[in-house]
Structure formats: structure tokens, C-alpha cells
Design an enzyme around this catalytic site. Structure first.
Site, mmCIF file in Angstrom:
data_model
loop_
_atom_site.group_PDB
_atom_site.id
_atom_site.type_symbol
_atom_site.label_atom_id
_atom_site.label_comp_id
_atom_site.label_asym_id
_atom_site.label_seq_id
_atom_site.Cartn_x
_atom_site.Cartn_y
_atom_site.Cartn_z
ATOM 1 N N GLU A 1 0.787 -1.248 0.000
ATOM 2 C CA GLU A 1 0.000 0.000 0.000
ATOM 3 C C GLU A 1 0.812 1.288 0.000
ATOM 4 O O GLU A 1 0.578 2.173 0.823
ATOM 5 C CB GLU A 1 -0.942 0.003 1.216
ATOM 6 C CG GLU A 1 -1.847 -1.208 1.284
ATOM 7 C CD GLU A 1 -2.776 -1.202 2.501
ATOM 8 O OE1 GLU A 1 -2.572 -0.387 3.414
ATOM 9 O OE2 GLU A 1 -3.713 -2.008 2.514
ATOM 10 N N GLU B 1 -6.301 -10.805 -1.019
ATOM 11 C CA GLU B 1 -7.096 -10.564 0.203
ATOM 12 C C GLU B 1 -8.586 -10.490 -0.135
ATOM 13 O O GLU B 1 -9.283 -9.562 0.274
ATOM 14 C CB GLU B 1 -6.639 -9.257 0.883
ATOM 15 C CG GLU B 1 -5.148 -9.194 1.137
ATOM 16 C CD GLU B 1 -4.682 -7.959 1.908
ATOM 17 O OE1 GLU B 1 -5.519 -7.221 2.444
ATOM 18 O OE2 GLU B 1 -3.462 -7.753 1.963
HETATM 19 C C1 XIL Z 1 -6.201 -6.309 8.508
HETATM 20 C C2 XIL Z 1 -6.528 -7.469 9.430
HETATM 21 O O1 XIL Z 1 -7.450 -8.322 8.799
HETATM 22 C C3 XIL Z 1 -7.087 -6.977 10.742
HETATM 23 O O2 XIL Z 1 -7.227 -8.039 11.671
HETATM 24 C C4 XIL Z 1 -6.172 -5.885 11.335
HETATM 25 O O3 XIL Z 1 -6.773 -5.350 12.484
HETATM 26 C C5 XIL Z 1 -5.895 -4.795 10.326
HETATM 27 O O4 XIL Z 1 -5.367 -5.371 9.135
HETATM 28 N N1 XIL Z 1 -4.897 -4.647 3.847
HETATM 29 C C6 XIL Z 1 -3.903 -5.493 4.288
HETATM 30 C C7 XIL Z 1 -4.159 -6.386 5.463
HETATM 31 O O5 XIL Z 1 -2.851 -5.611 3.637
HETATM 32 O O6 XIL Z 1 -2.986 -6.622 6.207
HETATM 33 C C8 XIL Z 1 -5.242 -5.821 6.354
HETATM 34 O O7 XIL Z 1 -5.526 -6.792 7.367
HETATM 35 C C9 XIL Z 1 -6.469 -5.486 5.545
HETATM 36 C C10 XIL Z 1 -6.155 -4.437 4.514
#
Ligand code: XIL
Length: 361
Positions: free
Chosen positions: A157, A264
Site C-alpha cells: 500500500e 485478500e
Molecule cells: C487487517 C486485518 O485483517 C485486521 O485483523 C487488522 O486489524 C488490520 O489489518 N490490507 C492489508 C491487510 O494488507 O494486512 C489488512 O488486514 C487489511 C487491509
């Protein structure tokens, strides 16, 4: 006597059929339906690795991503202290059951430990200090799991949310400029030359964000930075992306010689929002039949495009196992229940699951 026997038989039959109805297993899992296409993965925490959730994981998936356990904050809480416990338990589980693991992640603006951007006097760390930390961190984590983790999200990101800007104005950027991205990939490649190195990003299918992400990737590829793949996070919703946007995005990155993974995946039943906010008075969040149908349509559309592009797409990872727990229950609106996955709150396959696996190979 006869009556008792018949009654017992009846009760047994009812009992057995109830048992069958509650067993979370389908005979074939996502990984089997998609074995000619891509790895099917899921984001997990150590507490998911026993009982019915573990059964579901093993039945459905052949790849794991630690949801939080390998982020810098959790795994490197103090400068001279690593916390390997959770990450080890996930990697050990994967090794034991023959699953692959994607590492997530090595360099991000979030979930960093307090000490990371400060020097020993509490002042902001210099660029040199940060590079030394990044180097040592990447070497420690990647070497520990070398040969057990096949792919890493190296930088996560880095692009700004505001379309008028290019890179995010994070502490990484403020202290190091855009060079931190190159450094992270170079260190990672040096630490484990066999690992597939990813840049991971969200909203990559929105045309303007796609352009900026493409610009970054092209710059890295042209400069021969060792990045081999792009992760499309795919925190999508029933409203976006369109099939055309997804197709264009995959093909655009593939044209740079990059492999693509969906890293994701979840399909929210609400429109995407960035900022956290409270539930509004009167705001409802029922999972209506209309929303369920919209979700089915979006999942079907997405998987059709992914299958069409199997030459480039090497993996699809869901962000959480089932609607029993999803990070979207708390983000962006705390306490607003979401239902973004293929399995329901009782770990049973939803109608959308059957739609996703129902295709001609
Ligand atoms: C999220 C997790 O799912 C949560 O448990 C945590 O509190 C915050 O992060 N993008 C990403 C992930 O790359 O690492 C994130 O995961 C969601 C958004």
C-alpha cells in the site's frame, strides 16, 4: 417392543441426518475445483488452526497467509526482540499439512511497532537507521522461513488514497522518499533469492488507481528492481469492480511481465469506504436476499474473469475463513456485521460457494 424398535430407528435416522447436515465438509473443496487454475488460499490466525475451522481450511484451501502474525508490529515488538510464536504456529501447521504459505508483509505504513520510526533518544529515525532496520528485519524474518514461504508481500500500500498525489505521505516516504520501495525489494531478494516478491495494493481496479499503480510497477520493472508479481488485495464489494475493470487491470500488469495474485479477497455487501466511522442512527445491515443475489452475481463474474486469465493469475486468497469472523465486521464501521465470504457463520458453504465452483473446466 416393535413400536420401541421403530421409534428408535426413526430417532436414529433423524439424528444421523442432522449430523450430516451439520458436517461442514463438502466432498470437494475450492482447491480441488480450481486445481487446474490457481492456488486457493485463506488468511488465518493461530486460533483458527484447530477444531472445525482447521477441518474447513484443510478441506478447502492449499495456501495460507498469516492475517496479522508476520506484520512488523506483532513479529518484531521491540528492537531486540522478535515474537515468533504465532508466525511459527501457522508455518508449522502449513508444513505439517502440505500447504503453501504467502508471507505478509515486510514494509507497510500500518501496524508497525512504536519504536520503529524513532531513534534511541526518541527523535525521528534517520534514513540510514531505517534502512539498517529494514535490512535486518527482512533478513531475520525471511531467513527464518526460507524454503517454507514461497512468496512475500514485500511492500504494501505505498500509493496515496488521493488521486492527485502519487505515493502515500507515510513516515517511510517522509524519511526515505520513494527509494524505500526499491530497498525493500533488494533486501528481500538478497535474503531469499527464490521467494516470489510481490507489491501488494488495494483498489487497483479503479481506473485512476490502476494508472498510478501501473506507473509505480513500470518504474520498478524498468529499473530492474527484483519485483516479480503484483497482489491485488481485492477488498471488493457487490458494486465494484466491473468485469471489464478487473480484466484490464490483470492484463495491464501482466503486460509488464508480472504474475498476478488476488491476495485478500472478500466481497462486502456495503459500498467501499476508507475512513472508520460509527454506525449511523437507523442504519441497518440485514443480509437480504437481494444483497445475497448481488453478491452471487459479483463473485461469479469475478471468478469467470480470473479463470479466463489463468495464464497470469497464480493464486487467489480469501481474507478470513467464513462469515463467522471477518475483519469487515469492525472495519470501517465497528459492529456492522458483514457477510463477505463463501462460508456462513456456521462454517457451512453458502449458495454463492456452489455458484463459484460450478463451471466447466
Ligand atoms: C487487517 C486485518 O485483517 C485486521 O485483523 C487488522 O486489524 C488490520 O489489518 N490490507 C492489508 C491487510 O494488507 O494486512 C489488512 O488486514 C487489511 C487491509
Amino acid at each position: 417392543m416393535k413400536k420401541i424398535v421403530t421409534l428408535t430407528a426413526l430417532l436414529c435416522t433423524v439424528g444421523i441426518s442432522m449430523c450430516i447436515a451439520q458436517t461442514p465438509k463438502t466432498t470437494k473443496g475450492l482447491k480441488d475445483y480450481y486445481d487446474k487454475y490457481f492456488y486457493m488460499g485463506v488468511a488465518v490466525a493461530p486460533q483458527n488452526l484447530n477444531g472445525p475451522q482447521a477441518d474447513l481450511i484443510l478441506n478447502q484451501f492449499n495456501s495460507l497467509t498469516p492475517e496479522n502474525a508476520m506484520k512488523v508490529g506483532p513479529i518484531h515488538p521491540r528492537e531486540n526482540e522478535y515474537n515468533w510464536r504465532d508466525a511459527d504456529s501457522i508455518v508449522n501447521f502449513a508444513q505439517h499439512h502440505g500447504l503453501r504459505v504467502r508471507g505478509h508483509n515486510l514494509c507497510w505504513h500500518q501496524q508497525n511497532p512504536d519504536w520503529w520510526f524513532k531513534d534511541s533518544t526518541g527523535k525521528q529515525a534517520t534514513k540510514e537507521l531505517l534502512y539498517k532496520r529494514l535490512h535486518d528485519h527482512i533478513f531475520a524474518v525471511m531467513k527464518r522461513y526460507q524454503g517454507k514461504i514461497y512468496a512475500w508481500d514485500v511492500v504494501n500500500e505505498a500509493i496515496d488514497d488521493n488521486p492527485d498525489n502519487f505515493l502515500r505521505n507515510s513516515l517511510w516516504y517522509q524519511i526515505c522518499g520513494d527509494e524505500f520501495i526499491t530497498k525493500a525489494f533488494e533486501y528481500a531478494h538478497e535474503a531469499d533469492p527464490k521467494a516470489i516478491l510481490f507489491y501488494n495494493e488495494y483498489n487497483t481496479e479503479r481506473p485512476e488507481k490502476m494508472e498510478r499503480t501501473y506507473k509505480l510497477m513500470k518504474k520498478l520493472v524498468d529499473a530492474k528492481v527484483p519485483v516479480q508479481a503484483i497482489g491485488l488485495q481485492a477488498h471488493w464489494s457487490i458494486y465494484e469492480p466491473s468485469a471489464a475493470e478487473l480484466r484490464t487491470t490483470i492484463q495491464k500488469f501482466a503486460s509488464l511481465g508480472l504474475k498476478v495474485q488476488i491476495t485478500e479477497l472478500d466481497i462486502s455487501i456495503f459500498p467501499w469506504e476508507k475512513e472508520r466511522r460509527a454506525l449511523r442512527p437507523g442504519e441497518t445491515f440485514e443480509y437480504t436476499p437481494e444483497l445475497q443475489q448481488k453478491q452471487i452475481d459479483k463473485y461469479k463474474e469475478v471468478f469467470a474473469v480470473l479463470r479466463e486469465n489463468k495464464k497470469y493469475v497464480t493464486g487467489v486468497t480469501f481474507w478470513n475463513i467464513s462469515d463467522q469472523y471477518t475483519w469487515l465486521d469492525q472495519y470501517p464501521v465497528r459492529g456492522r456485521k458483514n457477510h463477505p465470504l463463501l462460508f456462513d457463520e456456521k462454517l457451512q458453504p453458502k449458495k454463492v460457494f456452489y455458484e463459484v465452483v460450478n463451471f466447466k473446466k
